[in-house]
Design a protein around this motif. Structure first.
Motif, short mmCIF file in Angstrom:
data_model
loop_
_atom_site.label_atom_id
_atom_site.label_comp_id
_atom_site.label_asym_id
_atom_site.label_seq_id
_atom_site.Cartn_x
_atom_site.Cartn_y
_atom_site.Cartn_z
N MET A 1 0.91 -0.98 -0.05
CA MET A 1 -0.23 0.18 -0.11
C MET A 1 0.84 1.44 -0.22
O MET A 1 1.54 1.62 1.01
CB MET A 1 -0.79 -0.03 1.28
N ASP A 2 1.09 1.82 -1.22
CA ASP A 2 1.65 3.15 -1.16
C ASP A 2 0.89 4.21 -1.04
O ASP A 2 -0.34 4.19 -0.97
CB ASP A 2 2.50 3.40 -2.63
N LEU A 3 1.27 5.38 -0.63
CA LEU A 3 0.60 6.63 -0.33
C LEU A 3 0.35 7.83 -1.24
O LEU A 3 1.52 8.28 -1.86
CB LEU A 3 1.28 7.20 1.01
N ARG A 4 -0.67 8.09 -1.68
CA ARG A 4 -1.11 9.02 -2.85
C ARG A 4 -1.41 10.27 -2.02
O ARG A 4 -2.15 10.36 -0.97
CB ARG A 4 -2.09 8.54 -3.82
N ALA B 1 -9.74 -5.53 7.73
CA ALA B 1 -9.10 -6.24 6.81
C ALA B 1 -8.79 -4.91 5.72
O ALA B 1 -9.12 -5.15 4.59
CB ALA B 1 -10.02 -7.27 6.07
N ILE B 2 -8.28 -4.02 6.28
CA ILE B 2 -7.93 -2.89 5.39
C ILE B 2 -6.75 -3.15 4.55
O ILE B 2 -6.03 -3.86 4.80
CB ILE B 2 -7.28 -1.85 6.27
N GLY B 3 -7.00 -2.82 3.15
CA GLY B 3 -6.07 -3.65 2.22
C GLY B 3 -6.74 -4.55 1.26
O GLY B 3 -6.02 -4.97 0.27
N ALA B 4 -7.78 -5.01 1.79
CA ALA B 4 -8.55 -6.42 1.02
C ALA B 4 -8.98 -5.87 -0.20
O ALA B 4 -9.42 -4.61 -0.13
CB ALA B 4 -9.47 -7.09 1.86
N VAL B 5 -9.17 -6.86 -1.06
CA VAL B 5 -9.87 -6.22 -2.29
C VAL B 5 -11.09 -7.34 -2.39
O VAL B 5 -11.20 -8.66 -2.40
CB VAL B 5 -8.87 -6.60 -3.60
N VAL B 6 -12.23 -6.55 -2.64
CA VAL B 6 -13.40 -7.44 -2.64
C VAL B 6 -14.31 -7.46 -3.85
O VAL B 6 -14.21 -6.34 -4.43
CB VAL B 6 -14.75 -6.75 -1.65
N GLU B 7 -14.49 -8.70 -4.48
CA GLU B 7 -15.01 -8.84 -5.91
C GLU B 7 -16.16 -9.28 -5.82
O GLU B 7 -16.61 -10.15 -4.79
CB GLU B 7 -14.02 -9.60 -6.58
N ILE C 1 -17.78 -8.19 -13.01
CA ILE C 1 -17.04 -8.10 -11.87
C ILE C 1 -16.90 -6.49 -11.08
O ILE C 1 -16.17 -5.93 -11.99
CB ILE C 1 -15.77 -8.88 -11.69
N ASP C 2 -17.31 -6.37 -10.00
CA ASP C 2 -17.00 -5.03 -9.30
C ASP C 2 -16.08 -5.22 -8.07
O ASP C 2 -16.44 -6.11 -7.43
CB ASP C 2 -18.48 -4.52 -8.80
N ARG C 3 -14.99 -4.54 -8.35
CA ARG C 3 -13.88 -4.78 -7.35
C ARG C 3 -13.92 -3.55 -6.53
O ARG C 3 -14.05 -2.37 -7.09
CB ARG C 3 -12.47 -4.96 -8.04
N ARG C 4 -13.65 -3.67 -5.34
CA ARG C 4 -13.61 -2.54 -4.21
C ARG C 4 -12.11 -3.01 -3.22
O ARG C 4 -12.29 -3.94 -2.72
CB ARG C 4 -14.76 -2.45 -3.30
N GLU C 5 -11.62 -1.95 -3.40
CA GLU C 5 -10.40 -2.11 -2.33
C GLU C 5 -10.62 -1.36 -0.98
O GLU C 5 -11.28 -0.33 -0.93
CB GLU C 5 -9.14 -1.22 -2.80
N VAL C 6 -10.55 -2.03 0.16
CA VAL C 6 -10.92 -1.57 1.48
C VAL C 6 -9.87 -0.65 2.00
O VAL C 6 -8.81 -1.07 2.37
CB VAL C 6 -11.17 -2.70 2.59
N TRP D 1 -7.55 -11.33 0.71
CA TRP D 1 -7.48 -10.69 1.92
C TRP D 1 -5.85 -9.99 2.04
O TRP D 1 -5.22 -10.60 1.38
CB TRP D 1 -7.63 -11.83 2.95
N PRO D 2 -5.58 -9.15 2.92
CA PRO D 2 -4.39 -8.79 3.23
C PRO D 2 -3.31 -9.87 3.37
O PRO D 2 -3.59 -10.82 4.02
CB PRO D 2 -4.24 -7.77 4.53
N GLY D 3 -2.25 -9.75 2.61
CA GLY D 3 -1.09 -10.92 2.62
C GLY D 3 -1.17 -11.80 1.43
O GLY D 3 -0.48 -12.49 1.18
#
Length: 551
Positions: free
Chosen positions: A238-241, A466-472, A481-486, A516-518
């Motif tokens: 996770m980089d910082l914008r 689960a911050i950093g998870a990607v939910v599809e 497919i709808d993808r959301r990054e937490v 999941w994160p990891g």
């Protein structure tokens, strides 16, 4: 969701896009979704509050959306500027009218507050709050039942002394505490133009794991108004914008920033040698969503005049972004109503599906900083509906949310748990407004084509949410497919932590998968449409029913 068209309208630009490796979208045959219908329930809801203050507060005005008492309803914590902030408990009727009750408490009634973000710092299952202030930022530890206690001392958190307007957080690897980023704005009283912008800070957990280490300066700082940790390249890191306000920084030095945040390594800025292109805007807010279907997020940056929609064009190895906003109607450089033609001032951006038809929509709050003569005074907030061909069309006036208040922070959330996203809008010097999404009539043809899904994900131990998870979410005959990054951060001075909302169109069911994160990825698991589900890591989706049912 439907992929955003990332091929240019004209052949010459299309050829350039092809050379950059940008994916193309072929429009489908689906009809555009219905315009949502919002009802102003500010007065009847009991919500009576105003964010205000002198010029140093003109850049704030955020709202945090989260569940502070465990009943599944999203509560609100609103910045007050020079006055006291306020916590509002959500007592809305399930599927009915919106109702909020102010919860007075010295811990949360803080003055000099610009905004706040919800986050479960210590993983105890109670949501905490990170407040952004003119002066020391204060962490509020959640105690349950909408009660909080100051936690800076207990967590050894240095709250700083700057004018803070931005925040984001992530968990690095298996750390017990999150890594925090605080973005600071300008030294508005300074008469030295080379020293107007204040430094930003990264705060990592201490080696002991039970407290925070001293802050790390992110130099240079260019007057940040929004920041977001996000996995922009699909690496799992996770980089910082950071989005910065060009109005105050040295034009020879300042720009938008992307910081590489690697566990155990000092943070560093991406450079031109790595493909990072210099972009200078009056950066106000960040929204991040995968609009192209390639698994990587697009970045929307609000600004005065034209906002930007950036897509990654250089592959996953290099942060080379191109702006595609004007092609798809999201630059919103001028007011769409009110009769003015001066440039707009945009603040909070948020992608959500407000009409549940499948494509994401885009909310962009608008409002003059104060009375800047070179920018529009009547500058209404935009509600841009996503179309089947990937473009967006204005619908704020038709949806019933046209306002000329000086908008700042906002949130789209399902406050009455009826499957439709409602709207709260914070303005500078005008009352907070609350709209209920009335949607299409139950049983109508339009209602049958606008199903939805509410989802919460979690895991044991640290990083409970689960911050950093990607939910599809996969649905429909075409397997969209709808993808959301937490994430925690972005927007303008406030964010949400709670239900993830997905519009499913006419689909009667959907499949869920989580990375999941990891990096561990779950199997696809089917759920019925028009319901809420809780998914814990390693488990199956469990249906959740709102307390008390419809009233």
């Amino acid at each position: 969701m439907l992929a955003l068209a990332l091929v240019a309208i004209v052949a010459g630009v299309a050829g350039a896009a092809s050379l950059l490796g940008v994916a193309t979208w072929q429009p489908g045959a689906a009809a555009a979704g219905p315009v949502p219908h919002f009802v102003d329930e500010t007065a009847s809801s009991g919500f009576d509050f105003t964010y205000d203050g002198p010029f140093t507060y003109a850049f704030g005005g955020g709202v945090a959306v989260f569940d502070c008492n465990g009943d599944g309803r999203e509560d609100l914590y609103v910045a007050g500027g020079a006055g006291a902030a306020a916590l509002f408990r959500n007592d809305s009727q399930i599927g009915g009218a919106l109702r909020f009750t102010r919860v007075a408490d010295p811990a949360t009634d803080l003055v000099a507050l610009n905004g706040a973000y919800p986050i479960d710092v210590d993983g105890d299952g109670y949501i905490d709050l990170m407040t952004l202030r003119n002066g020391e930022n204060i962490a509020l530890r959640g105690l349950g039942d909408c009660r909080f206690a100051p936690a800076n001392q207990a967590w050894h958190l240095d709250g700083g002394a700057e004018l803070t307007e931005a925040f984001s957080a992530t968990w690095e690897q298996n750390a017990a505490l999150p890594t925090l980023a605080f973005g600071n704005y300008a030294e508005l009283e300074s008469d030295d133009p080379t020293k107007l912008c204040q430094p930003n800070f990264l705060i990592r957990p201490a080696p002991s794991g039970d407290a925070f280490a001293p802050p790390i300066r992110l130099d240079p700082g260019f007057c940040a108004l929004s920041m977001l940790f996000s996995d922009w390249d699909g690496s799992g890191r996770m980089d910082l914008r950071v989005s910065n306000d060009q109005h105050y920084y040295d034009p020879q030095l300042g720009e938008e920033q992307l910081w590489r945040i690697e566990p155990g390594v000092a943070p560093r800025r991406y450079t031109a040698d790595e493909g990072w292109a210099k972009v200078q805007i009056q950066g106000m807010g960040i929204a991040s969503q995968d609009l192209t279907g390639d698994g990587l997020p697009e970045i929307y940056l609000t600004s005065q005049a034209a906002s930007r929609l950036q897509t990654l064009a250089g592959g996953r190895s290099r942060p080379i972004y191109v702006d595609v906003g004007s092609k798809y109607g999201v630059n919103v450089a001028q007011p769409f109503a009110g009769g003015e033609h001066l440039p707009s001032t945009a603040w909070h951006p948020e992608f959500e599906d407000v009409n549940n038809d499948g494509p994401l929509d885009l909310l962009v709050t608008k409002g003059n900083v104060t009375t800047q003569p070179d920018y529009a005074q009547k500058d209404p907030t935009n509600l841009l509906l996503g179309q089947p061909d990937g473009t967006f069309k204005e619908a704020a006036d038709l949806a019933g949310i046209l306002t000329f208040d000086r908008g700042r922070g906002a949130a789209l959330a399902d406050f009455n748990l009826d499957g439709r996203l409602d709207l709260v809008l914070v303005s500078y010097g005008a009352p907070v407004r609350l709209w209920r999404n009335d949607g299409p009539s139950a049983g109508s043809e339009a209602a049958a084509a606008t199903s939805w899904l509410g989802l919460r994900v979690g895991q044991p131990g640290p990083n409970r949410d689960a911050i950093g998870a990607v939910v599809e979410v996969r649905s429909g005959a075409d397997g969209r497919i709808d993808r959301r990054e937490v994430t925690i951060g972005g927007g303008h001075d406030g964010g949400q932590l709670g239900w993830l909302h997905f519009g499913l169109g006419a689909a009667g069911s959907a499949e869920i998968r989580v990375t999941w994160p990891g990096g561990e990825t779950s199997d696809w698991q089917r759920v019925a449409a028009n319901g809420f589900y809780v998914l814990e890591r390693g488990g199956v989706p469990v249906a959740w029913t709102p307390p008390g049912g419809a009233e």
